[in-house]
Structure formats: C-alpha cells, structure tokens
Design an enzyme around this catalytic site. Structure first.
Site, PDB file in Angstrom:
ATOM      1  CG  HIS A  46      -2.016  -0.985   1.165  1.00 15.04           C
ATOM      2  ND1 HIS A  46      -3.321  -0.633   0.931  1.00 15.04           N
ATOM      3  CD2 HIS A  46      -2.006  -2.331   1.274  1.00 15.04           C
ATOM      4  CE1 HIS A  46      -4.078  -1.718   0.916  1.00 15.04           C
ATOM      5  NE2 HIS A  46      -3.297  -2.763   1.126  1.00 15.04           N
ATOM      6  CG  ASP A  78      -4.499   2.670   1.554  1.00 12.32           C
ATOM      7  OD1 ASP A  78      -3.484   2.293   0.953  1.00 12.32           O
ATOM      8  OD2 ASP A  78      -5.549   1.986   1.607  1.00 12.32           O
TER       9      ASP A  78
END
Ligand code: UDX
Length: 452
Positions: free
Chosen positions: A23, A115
C-alpha cells in the site's frame, strides 16, 4: 522531518499511506507525480512500517506517533488488524493534520489523500478542515465489488457459481475473502470502507487505466456520484523509487541467469509478499514445474510455506531438475524480471501490483489467487482480459504441467493469452505516453485538488 517543503503552486497535499508495504509503494508513487506537478508533499505516516525519508528527499515526512495496542500489532487476523489500526490512528492523524494546517500559510494544505483502507481518516480529515480523497491501491473491479458487497449480503445473495448481476465476469465465489478472518469481520470492514467513501470522501483515485477497467471506473463514478481518477499504471509513470517496505533485498543474480536463457522461454513464479501455501501445494508446484519441461525462476520467500520458517527443501528426486532448469531466489527484482526478454510467463498470486506490472510488460499469466482482491484480479485475467489461464481447479502436478506448457507454447492463435497480453502492453504504453490518458487524468486530479 525531512524534505525541502517548497512548492511552486504554494499549495501542499498531505498523503497518508496504509502501513503495509504494497500500500505504501503506490501512495509514494502518486506523491512523486503530484510533486512533479508543483504541489508540495507532506507524508504523514504511522510509526509502524514507517517509510524511509532518505529515499524520498522531495517529500516532508511527519510521524503521527500513534500508540498501537499489542493485540493490533500482533493480530493474526489481517482484517481485525486493519480495523484496529483505523481505531488507533484516527485521533493522532487528525491532530497531526490539524497541526499542519495551523503551521502552514492560509489555504496552504489543498487536500489530503489517504489510503482507501483508512476509512476513519476520511472523516478525521474533514473534521480537521481538510477535504480528503481516497487512493485505492487495488483495482477498480475490486472496489466495485466492495461497493456491492453489503447490498448482496443484505439481499441474501448466495449463488456461488453464477455471474453476479452488474459485476460480470465475477461470480460470488470470486469476491473478497480473507483467510483467517470470518465473513462477518470482512463484511464489517468493507461496509465501513464503503460508508466512509460515500459520506466523507471528495473523490477516489485508482491505480488503474481505462483500457483494462474503464467500464468499472465509470460504474464507480455513477454509484458514488464522486469524481474518480484513473492515474495508473503508477509504477510506470511515477518518478518515485521502487521497493519500499520489501521484506528482503532482491537477489540480482537471477538477472544474469535470465541473460543465459532463450527469449520468452522462462516461467517466472512469485506469490508476492504475504501469500503462503501449504506443504502439499508446494510439493505439487515443484513437481508441476519439473514435469512441464519449462525453465523457471521461482521466488520462494523464507516462511512462504506454512509451518516452515525457512525455505523448504525440494523433494530429492527434483534436485537435478531444479539445478539444471530452474533458479530459486528468496526475493527478486520483479519489475526487471518481468521486463527481461527471457521471461515468457508469470505464475502469480494476482496481487494488484503484480497484475499491473505483468500487464505492462505484456507477460501472460498463470493465476493462483490466495486471498483478498486476488480472486477478483485472477478472474479478470482469465475472463475479462484473456491474458492468462487458471493453474488448475484441482491443485495437481500433471494438470499444472499441462497448463504451464499451454501458456508457454510458441505457436498460438490471436485469442491466446500471449497475444492478448501483448495487446494490453501496447494499451499501457499508449496510456503512459506523452499526452496519454494517465497524464490527462493526473492533470484533472491536480486541477480538482487545487479547486477544493
Ligand atoms: C498485497 C495483497 O496480497 C494483494 O492482494 C493486494 O492487491 C496488495 O497487497 P502483495 O502480496 O505484496 O500484496 O502483492 P502485490 O500487490 O503483487 O505486490 C508485490 C510487490 O512486490 C510487487 O510490486 C512486486 O514487484 C514486488 N516483488 C514481489 C518483488 O519486487 N520481488 C519479488 O520477489 C516478489
């Protein structure tokens, strides 16, 4: 803190990556692109898996100084861990963001990009007076399945093998599941992510491109009534260095080994940074590779076979085959491997970064999804893009060897995975070329951010 902090536009974007390696990389890649478009970048980050500021001198790094309960850090349940991280990081993130707003000039902070798994941070940013966008580091199809999941669940939809209306070519069995997390926990997490997106996000940024997921992106825009920006393939367009948070140093010796192999002859085998297989599957994979007659480069991370801390020894009967036709490494320089002319196929777990890297190099795939979005991605490889084959419904050596030979065969028709993979590579190159879709999407994104 590090970085020069200046910006030609006088505006700053604050990025907040989720603290898992796969990520962090796309978030920093997007940060590099925004920086190149004249925005200053501050990366707020958790102390867990903190990025290394020395690798990114153009960004300013600020820790939120979270305090994580032990049960979150050591949770064996990945989804519970993500829920725990959201709970523990919400207040420190909001405080750190509010501090940045106070410390900057008027309107200096244009927006935050968090995110998509940081569902609590979207609301926290709004409370700190900063509009926030979510970056999906997985594909648009996966996010679309997340948007649909609470509804399918409420309707009691249970036809595992039928195409799900609106999500074709996906079946219910292809939707997200996570080993070690029960269905209720996964549903709770997905519902929080999608609710937060609907309630508190100013838009969604996706690491994808139109030729592979244009229709999915359009559906997301309709469903959320929010702008959605397809800025991928990020790894091709971004100036940011690769390899944040990788568990091991890549073994570059495998590139010299590839140099000695004929063009398009080698099958590259890698199940990414977290997926594991059991011993029986490992042995079948080894026999399948040996029986195929195809040269192979296999990434076997220490601990990637359940119950073994190190790399398991190969069955003794296979040692000669492995030494004369195979190369085994603990971690590879994957992007260079996939771009190498000797590589003709990719046996993958279908993590989104691997999928994008494989597509952009035109490498046909054998799919072996393990968990999370990987089942969605695998189905897209085999049934939407036609760039790969399933390794086998039954995990069995003879069938595997046959499928490997089929993927790697020299002579193939226009609908063969190899040809389809080549076409998608061309589309990806068009997308990232001068004036291509990736650059236009980024222009739109920056304009949108500056207008928020
Ligand atoms: C995780 C989840 O497994 C995946 O489902 C989700 O989409 C992203 O998060 P991961 O297992 O790390 O991802 O897979 P992937 O997304 O494919 O990322 C792996 C990265 O590691 C790729 O960028 C790849 O280039 C790199 N890699 C992998 C190496 O550099 N060397 C290797 O030997 C193996």
């Amino acid at each position: 803190m590090a970085g020069d902090g200046r910006s030609p536009t006088g505006r700053r974007v604050v990025m907040f990556p989720f603290p898992f390696g796969s990520h962090i990389t796309p978030m920093l890649q997007l940060a590099g692109l925004l920086r190149a478009r004249g925005l200053a970048v501050t990366v707020l980050h958790a102390d867990l898996n903190a990025p290394d500021p020395a690798r990114h001198p153009d960004f300013t790094f600020v820790s939120i100084r979270e305090s994580l309960p032990d049960e979150v850090v050591s949770s064996p349940d990945m989804v519970e861990q993500m829920i725990g991280l959201n709970a523990a990081c919400e207040a420190p993130f909001q405080a750190a963001l509010a501090e940045l707003v106070r410390g900057g000039g008027p309107r200096e902070v244009a927006c935050a990009v968090v995110d998509g798994q940081w569902y609590k941070m979207l609301g926290a940013a709004t409370r700190a007076g900063v509009p926030a966008l979510a970056l999906r580091t997985d594909g648009a199809a996966t996010f679309l399945t997340m948007l649909a999941t609470p509804r399918l669940h409420a309707d009691g939809y249970d036809r595992l093998d039928e195409l799900v209306p609106g999500l074709e070519p996906l079946r219910l069995r292809d939707l997200i599941r996570v080993d070690g997390s029960d269905e209720e926990t996964v549903l709770r997490f997905i519902t929080r992510v999608t609710d937060a997106m609907r309630e508190s996000s100013s838009g969604v940024v996706v690491n994808t491109f139109g030729a592979i997921e244009g229709a999915e992106l359009a559906k997301i825009k309709r469903e959320l009534s929010l702008p959605a920006f397809a800025v991928g393939p990020l790894h091709l367009v971004s100036p940011a260095p690769v390899g944040h948070g990788r568990p091991y140093a890549p073994d570059r010796g495998c590139l010299a080994w590839l140099d000695a192999q004929p063009p398009r002859s080698v099958l590259y085998v890698s199940l990414g940074s977290t997926a594991c297989v059991d011993r029986a599957a490992f042995v079948e994979m080894a026999w399948g590779l040996a029986g195929s007659g195809v040269p192979f480069l296999w990434v076997l991370r220490p601990g990637s076979v359940h119950g073994a801390d190190d790399v398991l020894p190969f069955p003794e009967e296979l040692l000669d085959t492995v030494s004369c036709r195979g190369k085994v490494v603990g971690w590879s320089p994957q992007r260079e491997v996939l771009a190498h002319p000797a590589v003709g196929g990719f046996w993958t777990h279908c993590g989104w970064n691997s999928i994008m890297e494989g597509i952009c190099e035109g490498v046909p795939m054998l799919v072996q999804p393990c968990f999370a979005d990987q089942t969605v991605n695998a189905r897209y490889v085999t049934h939407r893009w036609g760039t790969g084959l399933e390794i086998g419904k039954v995990f069995e050596r003879t069938a595997m060897a046959r499928t490997i030979r089929m993927l790697m065969a020299r002579e193939q028709g226009p609908q063969a995975p190899k040809e389809r993979a080549h076409l998608l590579k061309m589309e990806a190159s068009r997308c990232v070329g001068a004036g291509g879709a990736a650059s236009l999407a980024l222009d739109d994104l920056v304009e949108y951010m500056l207008g928020l």
